[in-house]
Design a protein around this motif. Structure first.
Motif, short mmCIF file in Angstrom:
data_model
loop_
_atom_site.label_atom_id
_atom_site.label_comp_id
_atom_site.label_asym_id
_atom_site.label_seq_id
_atom_site.Cartn_x
_atom_site.Cartn_y
_atom_site.Cartn_z
N ARG A 15 1.70 -6.19 2.03
CA ARG A 15 0.82 -7.32 2.39
C ARG A 15 -0.64 -6.94 2.20
O ARG A 15 -1.44 -7.75 1.74
CB ARG A 15 1.08 -7.75 3.83
N GLU A 16 -0.97 -5.71 2.57
CA GLU A 16 -2.35 -5.24 2.39
C GLU A 16 -2.72 -5.22 0.90
O GLU A 16 -3.80 -5.65 0.51
CB GLU A 16 -2.49 -3.83 2.98
N ALA A 17 -1.79 -4.75 0.07
CA ALA A 17 -2.03 -4.74 -1.38
C ALA A 17 -2.16 -6.16 -1.91
O ALA A 17 -3.00 -6.43 -2.78
CB ALA A 17 -0.89 -4.01 -2.09
N GLU A 18 -1.35 -7.07 -1.40
CA GLU A 18 -1.41 -8.47 -1.83
C GLU A 18 -2.77 -9.08 -1.52
O GLU A 18 -3.32 -9.84 -2.32
CB GLU A 18 -0.30 -9.25 -1.14
N ILE A 19 -3.33 -8.73 -0.39
CA ILE A 19 -4.65 -9.24 0.00
C ILE A 19 -5.72 -8.73 -0.97
O ILE A 19 -6.58 -9.48 -1.41
CB ILE A 19 -4.98 -8.84 1.45
N VAL A 20 -5.64 -7.44 -1.30
CA VAL A 20 -6.61 -6.86 -2.24
C VAL A 20 -6.54 -7.59 -3.57
O VAL A 20 -7.55 -7.95 -4.16
CB VAL A 20 -6.37 -5.34 -2.42
N LEU A 21 -5.32 -7.82 -4.06
CA LEU A 21 -5.15 -8.50 -5.34
C LEU A 21 -5.63 -9.95 -5.26
O LEU A 21 -6.24 -10.45 -6.21
CB LEU A 21 -3.68 -8.45 -5.77
N ASP A 29 -7.04 -0.58 -7.52
CA ASP A 29 -7.72 -0.69 -6.22
C ASP A 29 -6.71 -0.83 -5.08
O ASP A 29 -6.83 -0.18 -4.04
CB ASP A 29 -8.66 -1.90 -6.18
N ALA A 30 -5.73 -1.69 -5.30
CA ALA A 30 -4.71 -1.92 -4.27
C ALA A 30 -3.92 -0.65 -3.99
O ALA A 30 -3.67 -0.31 -2.83
CB ALA A 30 -3.78 -3.06 -4.70
N CYS A 31 -3.54 0.06 -5.04
CA CYS A 31 -2.78 1.30 -4.88
C CYS A 31 -3.59 2.34 -4.12
O CYS A 31 -3.07 3.02 -3.24
CB CYS A 31 -2.36 1.84 -6.24
N ARG A 32 -4.84 2.46 -4.49
CA ARG A 32 -5.72 3.42 -3.82
C ARG A 32 -5.85 3.08 -2.35
O ARG A 32 -5.83 3.96 -1.49
CB ARG A 32 -7.09 3.41 -4.50
N THR A 37 0.66 5.94 -5.65
CA THR A 37 0.25 6.12 -7.03
C THR A 37 0.46 4.84 -7.80
O THR A 37 1.34 4.03 -7.47
CB THR A 37 1.02 7.26 -7.71
N GLU A 38 -0.32 4.64 -8.83
CA GLU A 38 -0.24 3.42 -9.61
C GLU A 38 1.04 3.34 -10.44
O GLU A 38 1.50 2.28 -10.78
CB GLU A 38 -1.46 3.32 -10.53
N GLN A 39 1.62 4.48 -10.74
CA GLN A 39 2.84 4.52 -11.54
C GLN A 39 3.92 3.72 -10.87
O GLN A 39 4.75 3.11 -11.46
CB GLN A 39 3.32 5.95 -11.73
#
Length: 39
Positions: A15-21, A29-32, A37-39
């Protein structure tokens, strides 16, 4: 090394990553931000 995370923790990170996107951030940015890792 794999870590065991509870489903609630995983959902929270996603959910946090979804907000960043949604705010126009990149996948990198979301992965960081959520500490994966972005992979």
């Amino acid at each position: 090394m794999a870590r065991n995370h509870k489903p609630e923790e995983i959902i929270g990170k996603l959910r946090e990553a979804e907000i960043v996107l949604a705010q126009g951030g990149t996948v990198a940015d979301a992965c960081r931000r959520i500490g994966v890792t972005e992979q």
